[in-house]
Design a protein around this motif. Structure first.
Motif, PDB file in Angstrom:
ATOM      1  N   GLU A   1       0.836  -1.209   0.000  1.00  0.00           N
ATOM      2  CA  GLU A   1       0.000   0.000   0.000  1.00  0.00           C
ATOM      3  C   GLU A   1       0.867   1.253   0.000  1.00  0.00           C
ATOM      4  O   GLU A   1       0.525   2.250  -0.635  1.00  0.00           O
ATOM      5  CB  GLU A   1      -0.943  -0.013   1.201  1.00  0.00           C
ATOM      6  N   GLY A   2       2.003   1.212   0.676  1.00  0.00           N
ATOM      7  CA  GLY A   2       2.917   2.350   0.691  1.00  0.00           C
ATOM      8  C   GLY A   2       3.493   2.622  -0.689  1.00  0.00           C
ATOM      9  O   GLY A   2       3.593   3.786  -1.122  1.00  0.00           O
TER      10      GLY A   2
ATOM     11  N   ALA B   1      -2.278  14.343   4.834  1.00  0.00           N
ATOM     12  CA  ALA B   1      -3.587  13.737   5.025  1.00  0.00           C
ATOM     13  C   ALA B   1      -3.931  13.513   6.494  1.00  0.00           C
ATOM     14  O   ALA B   1      -5.083  13.271   6.823  1.00  0.00           O
ATOM     15  CB  ALA B   1      -3.668  12.412   4.277  1.00  0.00           C
ATOM     16  N   GLY B   2      -2.955  13.573   7.353  1.00  0.00           N
ATOM     17  CA  GLY B   2      -3.229  13.315   8.764  1.00  0.00           C
ATOM     18  C   GLY B   2      -2.177  13.935   9.655  1.00  0.00           C
ATOM     19  O   GLY B   2      -1.229  14.569   9.189  1.00  0.00           O
ATOM     20  N   ILE B   3      -2.321  13.740  10.935  1.00  0.00           N
ATOM     21  CA  ILE B   3      -1.429  14.340  11.919  1.00  0.00           C
ATOM     22  C   ILE B   3      -0.005  13.818  11.757  1.00  0.00           C
ATOM     23  O   ILE B   3       0.956  14.566  11.870  1.00  0.00           O
ATOM     24  CB  ILE B   3      -1.949  14.147  13.371  1.00  0.00           C
ATOM     25  N   ARG B   4       0.141  12.523  11.450  1.00  0.00           N
ATOM     26  CA  ARG B   4       1.478  11.955  11.289  1.00  0.00           C
ATOM     27  C   ARG B   4       2.219  12.624  10.130  1.00  0.00           C
ATOM     28  O   ARG B   4       3.391  12.969  10.232  1.00  0.00           O
ATOM     29  CB  ARG B   4       1.388  10.445  11.070  1.00  0.00           C
ATOM     30  N   GLU B   5       1.513  12.809   8.999  1.00  0.00           N
ATOM     31  CA  GLU B   5       2.133  13.479   7.853  1.00  0.00           C
ATOM     32  C   GLU B   5       2.434  14.940   8.166  1.00  0.00           C
ATOM     33  O   GLU B   5       3.441  15.468   7.720  1.00  0.00           O
ATOM     34  CB  GLU B   5       1.243  13.380   6.619  1.00  0.00           C
ATOM     35  N   SER B   6       1.557  15.579   8.933  1.00  0.00           N
ATOM     36  CA  SER B   6       1.793  16.979   9.305  1.00  0.00           C
ATOM     37  C   SER B   6       3.059  17.107  10.140  1.00  0.00           C
ATOM     38  O   SER B   6       3.865  18.014   9.928  1.00  0.00           O
ATOM     39  CB  SER B   6       0.606  17.541  10.084  1.00  0.00           C
TER      40      SER B   6
ATOM     41  N   GLY C   1       0.754   9.242  -5.781  1.00  0.00           N
ATOM     42  CA  GLY C   1       1.148  10.612  -5.482  1.00  0.00           C
ATOM     43  C   GLY C   1       1.961  11.219  -6.606  1.00  0.00           C
ATOM     44  O   GLY C   1       1.745  12.369  -7.007  1.00  0.00           O
ATOM     45  N   LEU C   2       2.897  10.449  -7.155  1.00  0.00           N
ATOM     46  CA  LEU C   2       3.695  10.935  -8.278  1.00  0.00           C
ATOM     47  C   LEU C   2       2.826  11.168  -9.507  1.00  0.00           C
ATOM     48  O   LEU C   2       3.003  12.152 -10.232  1.00  0.00           O
ATOM     49  CB  LEU C   2       4.822   9.949  -8.586  1.00  0.00           C
ATOM     50  N   ALA C   3       1.859  10.282  -9.737  1.00  0.00           N
ATOM     51  CA  ALA C   3       0.945  10.441 -10.877  1.00  0.00           C
ATOM     52  C   ALA C   3       0.099  11.702 -10.721  1.00  0.00           C
ATOM     53  O   ALA C   3      -0.100  12.453 -11.684  1.00  0.00           O
ATOM     54  CB  ALA C   3       0.049   9.214 -11.007  1.00  0.00           C
TER      55      ALA C   3
ATOM     56  N   SER D   1       4.407  10.080  -1.308  1.00  0.00           N
ATOM     57  CA  SER D   1       3.089   9.563  -0.938  1.00  0.00           C
ATOM     58  C   SER D   1       2.301  10.537  -0.062  1.00  0.00           C
ATOM     59  O   SER D   1       1.167  10.251   0.309  1.00  0.00           O
ATOM     60  CB  SER D   1       3.226   8.222  -0.212  1.00  0.00           C
ATOM     61  N   GLU D   2       2.901  11.694   0.242  1.00  0.00           N
ATOM     62  CA  GLU D   2       2.212  12.666   1.088  1.00  0.00           C
ATOM     63  C   GLU D   2       0.880  13.062   0.447  1.00  0.00           C
ATOM     64  O   GLU D   2       0.797  13.312  -0.748  1.00  0.00           O
ATOM     65  CB  GLU D   2       3.081  13.910   1.265  1.00  0.00           C
ATOM     66  N   GLY D   3      -0.152  13.091   1.256  1.00  0.00           N
ATOM     67  CA  GLY D   3      -1.466  13.483   0.760  1.00  0.00           C
ATOM     68  C   GLY D   3      -2.225  12.366   0.082  1.00  0.00           C
ATOM     69  O   GLY D   3      -3.262  12.603  -0.535  1.00  0.00           O
ATOM     70  N   VAL D   4      -1.723  11.141   0.182  1.00  0.00           N
ATOM     71  CA  VAL D   4      -2.385   9.995  -0.443  1.00  0.00           C
ATOM     72  C   VAL D   4      -2.684   8.964   0.636  1.00  0.00           C
ATOM     73  O   VAL D   4      -1.794   8.552   1.370  1.00  0.00           O
ATOM     74  CB  VAL D   4      -1.509   9.339  -1.532  1.00  0.00           C
ATOM     75  N   VAL D   5      -3.942   8.558   0.715  1.00  0.00           N
ATOM     76  CA  VAL D   5      -4.342   7.514   1.652  1.00  0.00           C
ATOM     77  C   VAL D   5      -4.914   6.355   0.841  1.00  0.00           C
ATOM     78  O   VAL D   5      -5.873   6.529   0.088  1.00  0.00           O
ATOM     79  CB  VAL D   5      -5.397   8.024   2.662  1.00  0.00           C
ATOM     80  N   VAL D   6      -4.296   5.188   0.975  1.00  0.00           N
ATOM     81  CA  VAL D   6      -4.717   3.984   0.260  1.00  0.00           C
ATOM     82  C   VAL D   6      -5.183   2.972   1.288  1.00  0.00           C
ATOM     83  O   VAL D   6      -4.456   2.663   2.237  1.00  0.00           O
ATOM     84  CB  VAL D   6      -3.554   3.390  -0.568  1.00  0.00           C
TER      85      VAL D   6
END
Length: 113
Positions: free
Chosen positions: A9-10, A32-37, A17-19, A48-53
């Motif tokens: 998934e990662g 997308a979430g606190i961890r990414e922030s 994200g690249l696409a 992959s920032e901003g992408v949740v699969v």
């Protein structure tokens, strides 16, 4: 003959994200979430920032995708969103061999880029 190929998934999130970044009118992705922030604050940015699969519980073998994007000021947002969804579906299928049951694009900001 190929054996089994597994795309995590990662890895899929990175491909998607690249696409999404390739679509004209996309300035960037938003955490997308606190961890990414927290990662962004610490200076760690990933493709992959901003992408949740997530696996789709209703359709085994397919994925649900949420993308959090920032678009360029003056871009036609509906056209950009449609292009992102199309490009992401193509990338998932063509580059990763994955099928997506849903693609949700969240426009979280507008920037002069």
């Amino acid at each position: 003959m190929r054996g089994n190929i597994t795309v995590t998934e990662g890895a899929l999130a990175t491909i998607l994200g690249l696409a999404a970044h390739e679509v004209p009118g996309v300035v960037g992705m938003s955490p997308a979430g606190i961890r990414e922030s927290i990662s962004r604050i610490l200076g760690k940015s990933e493709a992959s920032e901003g992408v949740v699969v997530k696996p789709d519980p209703a359709e085994p073998g397919r994925y649900q995708v949420d993308l959090y994007v920032v678009v360029a000021f003056g871009a036609r947002i509906p056209a950009v969103v449609d292009s992102i969804a199309e490009r992401v579906r193509w990338a998932a299928r063509s580059l990763a061999g994955a099928e997506l049951s849903s693609v949700r694009v969240h426009v979280v900001g507008v920037s002069r880029g």
